[in-house]
Design a protein around this motif. Structure first.
Motif, PDB file in Angstrom:
ATOM      1  N   GLY A  15       0.876  -1.350   0.676  1.00 60.86           N
ATOM      2  CA  GLY A  15      -0.182   0.041  -0.012  1.00 60.86           C
ATOM      3  C   GLY A  15       0.936   1.527   0.197  1.00 60.86           C
ATOM      4  N   GLY A  16       0.632   2.152   0.827  1.00 60.70           N
ATOM      5  CA  GLY A  16       1.398   3.027   1.217  1.00 60.70           C
ATOM      6  C   GLY A  16       2.791   3.175   2.148  1.00 60.70           C
ATOM      7  N   LEU A  39      16.040   8.430  -1.060  1.00 60.59           N
ATOM      8  CA  LEU A  39      14.981   9.983  -1.955  1.00 60.59           C
ATOM      9  C   LEU A  39      14.188   9.310  -3.203  1.00 60.59           C
ATOM     10  N   THR A  40      14.726   8.323  -4.415  1.00 56.67           N
ATOM     11  CA  THR A  40      14.101   7.213  -5.155  1.00 56.67           C
ATOM     12  C   THR A  40      12.725   6.589  -5.206  1.00 56.67           C
ATOM     13  N   ILE A  41      12.310   6.429  -3.236  1.00 55.28           N
ATOM     14  CA  ILE A  41      11.998   5.378  -2.978  1.00 55.28           C
ATOM     15  C   ILE A  41      10.375   6.935  -2.293  1.00 55.28           C
ATOM     16  N   ALA A  42      11.245   7.897  -1.629  1.00 53.94           N
ATOM     17  CA  ALA A  42      10.771   9.040  -0.762  1.00 53.94           C
ATOM     18  C   ALA A  42       9.830   9.811  -2.142  1.00 53.94           C
ATOM     19  N   LYS A  43      10.050  10.096  -2.576  1.00 51.02           N
ATOM     20  CA  LYS A  43       9.841  10.499  -4.287  1.00 51.02           C
ATOM     21  C   LYS A  43       8.845   9.546  -4.869  1.00 51.02           C
ATOM     22  N   GLU A  44       8.067   8.795  -4.235  1.00 51.22           N
ATOM     23  CA  GLU A  44       6.917   7.747  -5.085  1.00 51.22           C
ATOM     24  C   GLU A  44       5.258   8.959  -3.202  1.00 51.22           C
ATOM     25  N   HIS A  45       6.675   8.966  -2.991  1.00 54.08           N
ATOM     26  CA  HIS A  45       5.227   9.727  -2.115  1.00 54.08           C
ATOM     27  C   HIS A  45       4.280   8.808  -0.909  1.00 54.08           C
ATOM     28  N   PRO A  46       5.377   7.648  -0.475  1.00 51.26           N
ATOM     29  CA  PRO A  46       4.402   6.807   0.733  1.00 51.26           C
ATOM     30  C   PRO A  46       4.245   7.694   1.533  1.00 51.26           C
ATOM     31  N   THR A  47       2.991   6.349   2.185  1.00 52.40           N
ATOM     32  CA  THR A  47       2.784   7.742   3.650  1.00 52.40           C
ATOM     33  C   THR A  47       4.013   7.371   4.979  1.00 52.40           C
ATOM     34  N   SER A  48       4.422   5.874   4.165  1.00 49.36           N
ATOM     35  CA  SER A  48       5.778   5.955   5.543  1.00 49.36           C
ATOM     36  C   SER A  48       6.951   4.803   5.122  1.00 49.36           C
ATOM     37  N   ARG A  77       5.296  15.419   4.425  1.00 52.00           N
ATOM     38  CA  ARG A  77       4.200  14.087   4.703  1.00 52.00           C
ATOM     39  C   ARG A  77       4.346  12.786   4.868  1.00 52.00           C
ATOM     40  N   ILE A  78       5.829  12.641   5.155  1.00 47.87           N
ATOM     41  CA  ILE A  78       6.096  10.682   5.106  1.00 47.87           C
ATOM     42  C   ILE A  78       6.371  10.101   6.110  1.00 47.87           C
ATOM     43  N   GLU A  79       5.904   9.425   6.829  1.00 48.60           N
ATOM     44  CA  GLU A  79       6.989   9.199   8.199  1.00 48.60           C
ATOM     45  C   GLU A  79       8.304   8.344   8.299  1.00 48.60           C
ATOM     46  N   LEU A  80       9.579   8.827   8.488  1.00 48.95           N
ATOM     47  CA  LEU A  80      10.614   7.642   8.441  1.00 48.95           C
ATOM     48  C   LEU A  80      10.591   7.302   9.727  1.00 48.95           C
ATOM     49  N   THR A  81      11.297   5.672   9.560  1.00 51.08           N
ATOM     50  CA  THR A  81      11.828   5.021  11.068  1.00 51.08           C
ATOM     51  C   THR A  81      12.802   4.364  10.068  1.00 51.08           C
ATOM     52  N   VAL A  82      13.722   4.308  11.514  1.00 49.80           N
ATOM     53  CA  VAL A  82      14.548   3.383  11.677  1.00 49.80           C
ATOM     54  C   VAL A  82      14.111   1.979  12.358  1.00 49.80           C
ATOM     55  N   THR A  83      14.591   1.417  11.589  1.00 52.26           N
ATOM     56  CA  THR A  83      14.022   0.021  12.622  1.00 52.26           C
ATOM     57  C   THR A  83      15.434  -0.752  12.631  1.00 52.26           C
ATOM     58  N   SER A  84      14.738  -1.586  13.950  1.00 54.80           N
ATOM     59  CA  SER A  84      16.030  -2.368  14.513  1.00 54.80           C
ATOM     60  C   SER A  84      18.091  -1.861  13.713  1.00 54.80           C
ATOM     61  N   PRO A  85      17.482  -0.763  14.827  1.00 55.18           N
ATOM     62  CA  PRO A  85      19.581  -0.703  14.856  1.00 55.18           C
ATOM     63  C   PRO A  85      20.174  -1.400  15.177  1.00 55.18           C
TER      64      PRO A  85
END
Length: 106
Positions: A15-16, A39-48, A77-85
């Motif tokens: 989904g988003g 940035l390629t992924i972010a420019k697709e404007h996902p929700t997160s 307005r994209i939520e950016l999270t770093v998981t499992s650091p």
């Protein structure tokens, strides 16, 4: 002769939501590739975007890329999270001003 940096990304879209799995070393030689991918992924404007960094060795170049991506995400307005650091990744973010900017989840 300069050693080739081993670095790879896996991308899963639902989904988003985009999950980005990062494995390898992100340093001055591979930060540009990581930046382009993120940035390629972010420019697709996902929700997160969740970036799994459990298998990452990094330096300040990676932190700079994440701060740039966070700024882009905030503007769009994209939520950016770093998981499992891993511990080294968490320590790096704790020492950097970006630690106050990024969402870190163990």
């Amino acid at each position: 002769m300069e050693q080739q940096t081993v670095f790879s990304c896996s991308i899963e879209r639902r989904g988003g939501h985009v999950a980005l799995g990062v494995i390898g070393e992100i340093d001055h030689t591979s930060a540009g590739q990581f930046r382009n991918q993120l940035l390629t992924i972010a420019k697709e404007h996902p929700t997160s975007i969740d970036i799994d960094m459990a298998g990452v060795v990094l330096d300040s170049s990676c932190v700079a890329v994440l701060v740039e991506a966070w700024r882009f995400a905030q503007d769009h307005r994209i939520e950016l999270t770093v998981t499992s650091p891993c511990a080294a990744v968490a320590r790096t973010f704790d020492m950097a001003p970006s630690g106050q900017l990024l969402n870190l989840h163990s």
